[in-house]
Design a protein around this motif. Structure first.
Motif, PDB file in Angstrom:
ATOM      1  N   SER A 194       0.843  -1.202   0.000  1.00  0.00           N
ATOM      2  CA  SER A 194       0.000   0.000   0.000  1.00  0.00           C
ATOM      3  C   SER A 194       0.877   1.250   0.000  1.00  0.00           C
ATOM      4  O   SER A 194       2.048   1.199   0.383  1.00  0.00           O
ATOM      5  CB  SER A 194      -0.887   0.013   1.241  1.00  0.00           C
ATOM      6  OG  SER A 194      -0.079   0.157   2.395  1.00  0.00           O
ATOM      7  N   PHE A 195       0.304   2.369  -0.401  1.00  0.00           N
ATOM      8  CA  PHE A 195       1.032   3.644  -0.416  1.00  0.00           C
ATOM      9  C   PHE A 195       1.566   3.950   0.988  1.00  0.00           C
ATOM     10  O   PHE A 195       2.735   4.282   1.161  1.00  0.00           O
ATOM     11  CB  PHE A 195       0.094   4.764  -0.900  1.00  0.00           C
ATOM     12  CG  PHE A 195       0.757   6.099  -0.981  1.00  0.00           C
ATOM     13  CD1 PHE A 195       1.690   6.363  -1.971  1.00  0.00           C
ATOM     14  CD2 PHE A 195       0.456   7.103  -0.063  1.00  0.00           C
ATOM     15  CE1 PHE A 195       2.320   7.613  -2.045  1.00  0.00           C
ATOM     16  CE2 PHE A 195       1.076   8.341  -0.145  1.00  0.00           C
ATOM     17  CZ  PHE A 195       2.004   8.597  -1.129  1.00  0.00           C
ATOM     18  N   THR A 196       0.696   3.777   1.994  1.00  0.00           N
ATOM     19  CA  THR A 196       1.103   4.041   3.385  1.00  0.00           C
ATOM     20  C   THR A 196       2.227   3.101   3.809  1.00  0.00           C
ATOM     21  O   THR A 196       3.206   3.526   4.432  1.00  0.00           O
ATOM     22  CB  THR A 196      -0.104   3.853   4.345  1.00  0.00           C
ATOM     23  OG1 THR A 196      -1.227   4.523   3.776  1.00  0.00           O
ATOM     24  CG2 THR A 196       0.181   4.381   5.719  1.00  0.00           C
ATOM     25  N   GLY A 197       2.074   1.820   3.459  1.00  0.00           N
ATOM     26  CA  GLY A 197       3.095   0.813   3.811  1.00  0.00           C
ATOM     27  C   GLY A 197       4.448   1.170   3.226  1.00  0.00           C
ATOM     28  O   GLY A 197       5.495   1.064   3.888  1.00  0.00           O
ATOM     29  N   CYS A 198       4.405   1.625   1.978  1.00  0.00           N
ATOM     30  CA  CYS A 198       5.634   1.988   1.264  1.00  0.00           C
ATOM     31  C   CYS A 198       6.306   3.199   1.913  1.00  0.00           C
ATOM     32  O   CYS A 198       7.509   3.200   2.170  1.00  0.00           O
ATOM     33  CB  CYS A 198       5.300   2.281  -0.197  1.00  0.00           C
ATOM     34  SG  CYS A 198       6.735   2.290  -1.262  1.00  0.00           S
ATOM     35  N   ILE A 199       5.482   4.211   2.201  1.00  0.00           N
ATOM     36  CA  ILE A 199       6.009   5.438   2.810  1.00  0.00           C
ATOM     37  C   ILE A 199       6.574   5.143   4.204  1.00  0.00           C
ATOM     38  O   ILE A 199       7.637   5.647   4.584  1.00  0.00           O
ATOM     39  CB  ILE A 199       4.911   6.534   2.874  1.00  0.00           C
ATOM     40  CG1 ILE A 199       4.540   7.004   1.451  1.00  0.00           C
ATOM     41  CG2 ILE A 199       5.345   7.711   3.734  1.00  0.00           C
ATOM     42  CD1 ILE A 199       5.656   7.680   0.665  1.00  0.00           C
TER      43      ILE A 199
END
Length: 320
Positions: free
Chosen positions: A102-107
């Motif tokens: 996910s975008f959040t996971g990546c960030i």
């Protein structure tokens, strides 16, 4: 009444929240997936056992309650942390078909990797300063490297790592991402994230470049200055035995620094081209997977105090 069409940019902006990244990893080499899985699993196991073992040995051996080993236990902790942020996801991606993150996971992954890598850069500089005081002012060593100063230097390294990380996250979050994007790496690393954004990454790339260059130059200056003084002091020593002892304690530290900094310079101070993505991946493997495993090995195999402490702990546990 005439409604204006929503701009592509505002559509994109709304989509950033629903972005999915796919970590390409090493999927273009399908025949290597299984061997790489076992290689990285072994490496990670050695990393966890080596670094946590190192922390335990330093805690349990009163003889190792010195500033040098205090810093080394924090270096081991940092190595354990950033290897744990990266490797489990890497292992998962080598055996599953679905490589989404996910975008959040990546960030979040990028955020923690930044904290620990920057902290390690400064921790290695602090250790060089510690060696400089130990070799050049041995009589004042315990006074100069007081417990308060040691804790302050460690706290400063972590704090600067967190500050850098927030800055990097801030500039990355000003970029716009849309839809599903393939990240050409196995870790959410700055260049790979920026490469898939829909907006101009100029500011983000420059901010990272400025910070990375500052971190590299400032720590390398501390390290080089410390070692110049160490070499001068060692050359004045009358006995070869004394020289050998100093060089053997400094050799492990120098080995770690050389590997770590040469890889970081390759990664962040050399521009990325299409053909160099494989090089970026290999360099990323080195600093996130291999180096955290090497550090405890370099320090324990080359270090008489650590070996003695291990023997002593084993003897006392066997006799009890």
């Amino acid at each position: 009444m005439h409604h204006s069409e929503p701009s592509a940019f505002s559509i994109c902006e709304n989509e950033t929240s629903s972005v999915t990244f796919i970590l390409v990893g090493f999927s273009e080499y399908p025949h290597l997936q299984v061997p790489l899985f076992f290689l990285f699993l072994t490496t990670y196991t050695v990393t966890v056992l080596g670094n946590l073992g190192m922390i335990a040995i330093i805690r349990l051996s009163p003889k190792l309650h010195t500033p040098m080993y205090f810093f080394l236990s924090h270096l081991s902790f940092v190595d354990f942390c950033y290897s744990t942020v990266v490797t489990p996801k890497l292992l998962e991606n080598l055996i599953v078909e679905d490589r989404r993150i996910s975008f959040t996971g990546c960030i979040m992954q990028f955020f923690f990797v930044c904290i620990f890598v920057v902290t390690e850069i400064f921790m290695l500089a602090v250790m060089a300063y510690d060696r400089f005081v130990a070799v050049c002012n041995p009589l004042l060593y315990t006074v100069a490297m007081s417990q308060k100063l040691c804790w302050s230097l460690v706290a400063a390294s972590y704090s600067w790592g967190i500050i850098c990380s927030f800055v990097f996250i801030h500039v990355v979050l000003t970029l716009v991402f849309c839809g599903t994007k393939f990240i050409n790496n196995f870790v959410c690393e700055h260049d790979a994230i920026v490469a898939v954004s829909c907006s101009d990454p100029y500011i983000s790339q420059n901010v990272l470049f400025i910070f990375a260059t500052f971190n590299e130059l400032s720590t390398l200056m501390i390290i080089l200055t410390s070692y110049v003084f160490i070499v001068i002091t060692v050359m004045k020593m009358p006995t070869t035995g004394g020289r050998y002892k100093v060089f053997s304690t400094c050799a492990s530290h120098l080995t770690t620094i050389t590997i770590f900094h040469s890889i970081l310079i390759c990664l962040y101070c050399v521009p990325t081209t299409k053909s160099s993505w494989l090089l970026v991946k290999v360099a990323s493997v080195f600093y996130t997977v291999i180096i955290p495993m090497l550090n405890p090995l370099i320090y324990s195999l080359r270090n008489k105090d650590v070996k003695d402490a291990v023997k002593k702990l084993l003897c006392s546990s066997l006799s009890s």
